[in-house]
Enzyme design. Structure first.
Site, PDB file in Angstrom:
ATOM      1  N   HIS A 107       0.814  -1.214   0.000  1.00  0.00           N
ATOM      2  CA  HIS A 107       0.000   0.000   0.000  1.00  0.00           C
ATOM      3  C   HIS A 107       0.852   1.271   0.000  1.00  0.00           C
ATOM      4  O   HIS A 107       0.611   2.182  -0.795  1.00  0.00           O
ATOM      5  CB  HIS A 107      -0.945  -0.006   1.213  1.00  0.00           C
ATOM      6  CG  HIS A 107      -1.859  -1.194   1.223  1.00  0.00           C
ATOM      7  ND1 HIS A 107      -2.800  -1.418   0.239  1.00  0.00           N
ATOM      8  CD2 HIS A 107      -1.952  -2.257   2.065  1.00  0.00           C
ATOM      9  CE1 HIS A 107      -3.439  -2.543   0.491  1.00  0.00           C
ATOM     10  NE2 HIS A 107      -2.938  -3.077   1.583  1.00  0.00           N
TER      11      HIS A 107
HETATM   12  O1  RIB Z   1      -3.698   0.340   5.837  1.00  0.00           O
HETATM   13  C1  RIB Z   1      -2.460   0.370   5.150  1.00  0.00           C
HETATM   14  C2  RIB Z   1      -1.435   1.068   5.985  1.00  0.00           C
HETATM   15  O2  RIB Z   1      -1.167   0.258   7.113  1.00  0.00           O
HETATM   16  C3  RIB Z   1      -0.080   1.184   5.289  1.00  0.00           C
HETATM   17  O3  RIB Z   1       0.535   2.387   5.688  1.00  0.00           O
HETATM   18  C4  RIB Z   1       0.681  -0.031   5.731  1.00  0.00           C
HETATM   19  O4  RIB Z   1       1.898   0.351   6.405  1.00  0.00           O
HETATM   20  C5  RIB Z   1      -0.270  -0.773   6.647  1.00  0.00           C
HETATM   21  O5  RIB Z   1       0.344  -1.429   7.651  1.00  0.00           O
END
Ligand code: RIB
Ligand code: CA
Length: 321
Positions: free
Chosen positions: A241
């Protein structure tokens, strides 16, 4: 052509680390600082992971530690998802690079003021540091060229609740301060990194086959999360992500579908706390039954719905080669 200047605010878990590495390996930008916020990791772990990643890239980027907890709610970390060290349990050696003197809030304010209209801020964790900096110096909102936020879920299911994505849910009060600040915001929700943007097993092997320390690091520290992405999230592969948000920050042309809407953050909902409420149909602008508060605020966020998966992966491979 002068390099574009970036500041990265992060809770440095394993996918943040890949995003930090991408920024340091991308030739057209200069990372002015990395600021650490409590989120997936406690700040001491986030700091260590960020400094290890920067050191792997042979850089000396200053790392400043910021808020050790959300503005109001209690911290909820994600060691279960990212491993006990936040790096998939790889237990890398302690970095030699030390933390910079000073705190993240002063660093954010001073660097934004010193690089007015010439700095991109990329946030990879909860927005606590950014909100706290805006409380202290609200004028910086208009000094940031772009603020690319990994966070939220644009009218799709969340990851930590049915309504909310972790970075926003972890500190919704901070997120509301940021979305209402007037900053030039771009939102990359967790949905952007799902589906065909996830790395398949074959693509993971392709990365390993690059046979560089960067490629090995990027995959090794995310293999732990891969199992959860597949079995808990139901994704077809390794979801990254923060790197997808960083990719759009590095090359905005990777965004395949996007729109500018009124976005706000739910802070009180019993079921929807932390939800990014994205007015895609512009109902607020046309209906009288919304409160004046909604009416008075215009469209405030460029929401990225989808990125070009093939080009995102090519950029990732280039950064890891
Ligand atoms: O929901 C996604 C976020 O939390 C990203 O920043 C990733 O680090 C996850 O752990
Ligand atoms: Ca993160």
């Amino acid at each position: 052509m002068p390099k574009r200047k970036f500041i990265i605010d992060t809770d440095t878990a394993s996918d943040d680390a890949v995003a930090i590495l991408m920024a340091h390996r991308y030739p057209e930008i200069e990372v002015l600082a990395v600021t650490i916020v409590s989120g997936n990791m406690r700040v001491q772990d986030g700091s260590r992971n960020a400094r290890y990643t920067i050191e792997l890239c042979g850089a000396q980027t200053p790392v400043y530690v910021g808020c050790e907890r959300p503005l109001l709610c209690e911290p909820v970390h994600a060691y279960w998802y990212h491993g006990s060290d936040g790096m998939g349990g790889m237990n890398y050696p302690a970095p030699k690079l030390c933390e910079a003197n000073g705190n993240a809030l002063d660093a954010l304010i001073e660097l934004i003021r010193a690089n007015e209209n010439d700095v991109t801020l990329v946030t990879l964790g909860p927005l606590t540091n950014i909100a706290a900096a805006l409380i202290r110096a609200p004028e910086i909102a208009k000094m940031v060229t772009r603020c690319v936020v990994m966070g939220g879920a644009a009218n799709v299911v969340g990851n930590v609740t049915p309504a909310a994505e972790y970075n926003i849910w972890c500190d919704p009060e901070a997120a509301r301060i940021v979305v209402r600040s007037g900053m030039n915001l771009e939102m990359v929700g967790w949905e952007v990194g799902r589906g065909d943007a996830a790395l398949t097993e074959r693509e993971i092997e392709k990365v390993y086959a690059l046979n560089t320390p960067y490629a090995k690091f990027a995959m090794d520290c995310n293999v732990h999360a891969l199992q959860l992405a597949k079995n808990w999230q139901g994704d077809p592969g390794m979801t990254l992500h923060d790197p997808t948000a960083m990719a759009i920050a590095l090359d905005p042309t990777l965004s395949k579908r996007n729109g500018i809407y009124r976005v706000d953050v739910e802070t009180r909902g019993e079921l929807t706390r932390g939800m990014t409420v994205v007015d895609e149909r512009n109902t607020v602008g046309t209906q009288a039954f919304f409160t004046d508060e909604w009416q008075v605020r215009g469209k405030n966020v460029l929401v990225h719905h989808e990125l070009d998966a093939a080009r995102w992966k090519e950029l990732l491979y280039a950064c890891l080669a």
